[in-house]
Write a protein that holds these residues in place. Sequence first.
Motif, PDB file in Angstrom:
ATOM      1  N   PHE A  47       0.816  -1.213   0.000  1.00 18.18           N
ATOM      2  CA  PHE A  47       0.000   0.000   0.000  1.00 18.18           C
ATOM      3  C   PHE A  47       0.849   1.263   0.000  1.00 18.18           C
ATOM      4  O   PHE A  47       0.465   2.262  -0.589  1.00 18.18           O
ATOM      5  CB  PHE A  47      -0.948   0.007   1.199  1.00 18.18           C
ATOM      6  CG  PHE A  47      -2.014  -1.046   1.110  1.00 18.18           C
ATOM      7  CD1 PHE A  47      -3.063  -0.916   0.215  1.00 18.18           C
ATOM      8  CD2 PHE A  47      -1.961  -2.180   1.894  1.00 18.18           C
ATOM      9  CE1 PHE A  47      -4.043  -1.884   0.114  1.00 18.18           C
ATOM     10  CE2 PHE A  47      -2.942  -3.156   1.803  1.00 18.18           C
ATOM     11  CZ  PHE A  47      -3.975  -3.007   0.915  1.00 18.18           C
ATOM     12  N   ALA A  48       1.999   1.205   0.656  1.00 16.51           N
ATOM     13  CA  ALA A  48       2.847   2.406   0.713  1.00 16.51           C
ATOM     14  C   ALA A  48       3.352   2.806  -0.661  1.00 16.51           C
ATOM     15  O   ALA A  48       3.647   3.976  -0.909  1.00 16.51           O
ATOM     16  CB  ALA A  48       4.030   2.167   1.650  1.00 16.51           C
ATOM     17  N   ILE A  58       1.742   6.539  -0.122  1.00 16.62           N
ATOM     18  CA  ILE A  58       2.640   7.614   0.320  1.00 16.62           C
ATOM     19  C   ILE A  58       2.693   8.749  -0.698  1.00 16.62           C
ATOM     20  O   ILE A  58       2.484   9.910  -0.337  1.00 16.62           O
ATOM     21  CB  ILE A  58       4.048   7.056   0.629  1.00 16.62           C
ATOM     22  CG1 ILE A  58       3.999   6.219   1.919  1.00 16.62           C
ATOM     23  CG2 ILE A  58       5.065   8.192   0.784  1.00 16.62           C
ATOM     24  CD1 ILE A  58       5.312   5.569   2.279  1.00 16.62           C
ATOM     25  N   PRO A  59       2.942   8.475  -1.998  1.00 18.26           N
ATOM     26  CA  PRO A  59       2.874   9.593  -2.968  1.00 18.26           C
ATOM     27  C   PRO A  59       1.478  10.188  -3.087  1.00 18.26           C
ATOM     28  O   PRO A  59       1.337  11.385  -3.376  1.00 18.26           O
ATOM     29  CB  PRO A  59       3.323   8.947  -4.285  1.00 18.26           C
ATOM     30  CG  PRO A  59       3.221   7.487  -4.089  1.00 18.26           C
ATOM     31  CD  PRO A  59       3.415   7.247  -2.644  1.00 18.26           C
ATOM     32  N   CYS A  80       0.969  14.138  -2.611  1.00 13.48           N
ATOM     33  CA  CYS A  80       0.390  14.951  -3.689  1.00 13.48           C
ATOM     34  C   CYS A  80      -0.873  15.666  -3.232  1.00 13.48           C
ATOM     35  O   CYS A  80      -1.123  16.813  -3.625  1.00 13.48           O
ATOM     36  CB  CYS A  80       0.091  14.075  -4.906  1.00 13.48           C
ATOM     37  SG  CYS A  80       1.570  13.614  -5.825  1.00 13.48           S
ATOM     38  N   LEU A  81      -1.688  15.016  -2.408  1.00  9.58           N
ATOM     39  CA  LEU A  81      -2.895  15.672  -1.902  1.00  9.58           C
ATOM     40  C   LEU A  81      -2.539  16.842  -0.983  1.00  9.58           C
ATOM     41  O   LEU A  81      -3.190  17.892  -1.018  1.00  9.58           O
ATOM     42  CB  LEU A  81      -3.769  14.664  -1.161  1.00  9.58           C
ATOM     43  CG  LEU A  81      -4.570  13.708  -2.040  1.00  9.58           C
ATOM     44  CD1 LEU A  81      -5.191  12.600  -1.202  1.00  9.58           C
ATOM     45  CD2 LEU A  81      -5.650  14.448  -2.815  1.00  9.58           C
ATOM     46  N   GLY A 126      -7.262   9.262  -5.711  1.00  6.58           N
ATOM     47  CA  GLY A 126      -6.684  10.598  -5.754  1.00  6.58           C
ATOM     48  C   GLY A 126      -7.614  11.597  -6.415  1.00  6.58           C
ATOM     49  O   GLY A 126      -7.737  12.747  -5.965  1.00  6.58           O
ATOM     50  N   ILE A 127      -8.295  11.177  -7.483  1.00  3.05           N
ATOM     51  CA  ILE A 127      -9.252  12.059  -8.156  1.00  3.05           C
ATOM     52  C   ILE A 127     -10.472  12.296  -7.275  1.00  3.05           C
ATOM     53  O   ILE A 127     -10.963  13.422  -7.142  1.00  3.05           O
ATOM     54  CB  ILE A 127      -9.679  11.456  -9.504  1.00  3.05           C
ATOM     55  CG1 ILE A 127      -8.472  11.323 -10.426  1.00  3.05           C
ATOM     56  CG2 ILE A 127     -10.754  12.293 -10.169  1.00  3.05           C
ATOM     57  CD1 ILE A 127      -7.791  12.637 -10.740  1.00  3.05           C
TER      58      ILE A 127
END
Length: 211
Positions: A25-26, A30-31, A35-36, A69-70
């Motif tokens: 999962f990392a 993590i990115p 990014c968020l 992320g979206i």
Amino acid sequence: RQILWTAISLGLLYLLPRFFAHCHFAATDIPLVICLALLTVCLHEFFSTRHFWICALLLGFLACLKITGILLSIPLLCVVLAENRTVWKKACKKILLLTLIAGIVFLLLNPDWWFSPISRARQFIDFNAHWREAAPFTVFFNGVFYLYRGPFYFPFAILAITTPLLHLFLGTIGFFSAWRQRLFRVDSRWNLIIVGLLSPILLLMLPTSPT
């Protein structure tokens, strides 16, 4: 010595799922979190300037990482749109441009979408729409087995269990301190932070969200 190595072997065996979770999962989470966090800062600093396109670079990269992320970026864009309601048409145009540039960034970073974007998009949507059939994990929570996911309050239980007490304590102090100083009305960053904090929890509460 044999007893010692047996104990070590059993300990490693029980820790294997945890090691796998951290490695698996990392790699994307993590990115995703980084990014968020950067997107939150950039939306506050650049959206009202001519450098607003920087936000689109982050949006495009977030789309490459995970569909989550979206989904988590949409509430942040809604907050920015609400804060710029006095210049609503201009803000809408900027968000449309952000979406367009983010789409271009996504295509540039994913060459496998160049020649058959429609079929790839259909495949992607179909996979996420049938995620329950693709990953039918059973959840054991509070003495009950649940198919696919736990009850709607399951995310709050997981949040309370997995978040260090120091984080919860300091976060609570920071929230009430900002509330007493009325920073939510003065500084728009706090609105982005609160929405960014609540969005993942609300997303996990949805019945279609996997555990």
